[in-house]
Design an enzyme around this catalytic site. Structure first.
Site: not given
Length: 332
Positions: A158, A236, A238, A267, A286, A288
């Protein structure tokens, strides 16, 4: 005829397991769905399941794992496996797998969107405009991306995709990742630096690292002091990468210009969480990872890992490889 295998699908945000059923159609399986909001609920739903497909919510502690005698595998819908006690799973002979590459482009695109939103101060602009301020005074100063430094913490799939997507905007890109070589970075047109240098030089810091002991609360009161007061933090990856109390304090004091967060330590985020109401913090839920294509891809790849286990094979993306030896010793 053999016994039907029960597959538990826990803590997901999608509906019936139609895709999973399609991928596992060669097997005689029965699906059980559950939210797994508590340990007892998880065990009740999955106590006799041979495999578990798990979202990000269910927590597989040692105590929970010891109450799943039939379980042969836990497959995470997604990348992170911090919700599973890997040592306990290994000792229990449970294979743990993930799906590491289903949403690389989606997360990188969302990261870039948040980076650009910070650079253009879109949150502040929207709130000012909605409040009747039709002027740019409330968002000054803004800077050209060609004159900005983007620091990427974590240069795996990523992180590399974020760099690739950001390069056409003209950013100078710095990278911190202990396992990436300078040569690899140079091939991708970025510069390797240590963390202190990255934080002190970057106008935007993008967190794209996994959550491990060394990265827990990587952004904290001490590391924030290395950063420019005009800098932004984008996360994006944790939620545990950021000490949220320290971030809030820095935003409130104007020690940082702003933040954009897609992830939090807890969350769903409680509605009274102060970062949700900060004028300097852009928040997304959350999301992404999400596109329709990525969602289907994730479900198919996770289900194929379960299929491999049902065939007596090892998952392609096994995250606790020591379990193979333990299972072999038990056969002997």
């Amino acid at each position: 005829m053999g016994l039907r295998s029960r597959i538990a699908v826990l803590g997901t945000r999608f509906g019936p397991p139609t895709i999973e059923a399609e991928e596992l159609s060669d097997f005689d399986v029965e699906f059980v769905l559950g939210a797994a909001a508590t340990a007892d609920a998880l065990v009740q739903d999955a106590g006799d399941a041979v495999a578990i497909l798990a979202g990000s919510g269910p927590r597989f502690t040692r105590e929970v794992l010891n109450r799943l005698p039939a379980c042969r595998a836990i497959v995470r819908y997604g990348v992170g496996t911090e919700t599973v006690d890997l040592q306990a799973a290994t000792q229990a002979g449970i294979l743990v797998a993930n799906v590491p590459d289903y949403c690389t482009e989606e997360v990188a695109t969302h990261t870039l969107a948040l980076i650009l939103a910070c650079e253009r101060k879109l949150l502040q602009a929207q709130r000012a405009t909605a409040g009747g301020q039709w002027q740019i005074a409330g968002v000054r100063p803004l800077f050209s991306t060609e004159d900005q430094v983007l620091g990427i913490v974590g240069f795996g799939r990523i992180g590399q995709a974020v760099a690739r997507k950001a390069q056409p905007f003209g950013f100078e890109i710095l990278v911190f990742d202990p396992i990436v070589t300078a040569g690899m970075a140079a091939e991708r047109g970025v510069t390797m630096v240590d963390l202190a240098a990255l934080l002190s030089r970057s106008d935007v810091v993008s967190l794209n690292a996994p959550l491990i002991d060394d990265t827990y609360h990587l952004i904290n009161a001490a590391t924030i002091e290395h950063m420019k007061p005009t800098a932004f933090v984008v996360n994006t990856s944790r939620g545990g990468l950021i000490d949220e109390a320290a971030l809030l304090d820095a935003l409130n004091r104007g020690r940082l210009a702003g933040a954009a967060l897609d992830v939090f330590e807890i969350e769903p985020v409680p509605g009274d969480h102060p970062l949700l109401h900060s004028v300097r913090c852009l928040v997304t839920p959350h999301m992404a990872w999400y596109t329709e294509q990525a969602s289907e891809r994730m479900r198919r790849l996770a289900s194929r890992e379960v299929a491999r286990v049902l065939r007596g094979e090892s998952p392609h993306h096994l995250v606790n490889p020591d379990v193979v030896r333990i299972l072999a010793d038990r056969k002997d």
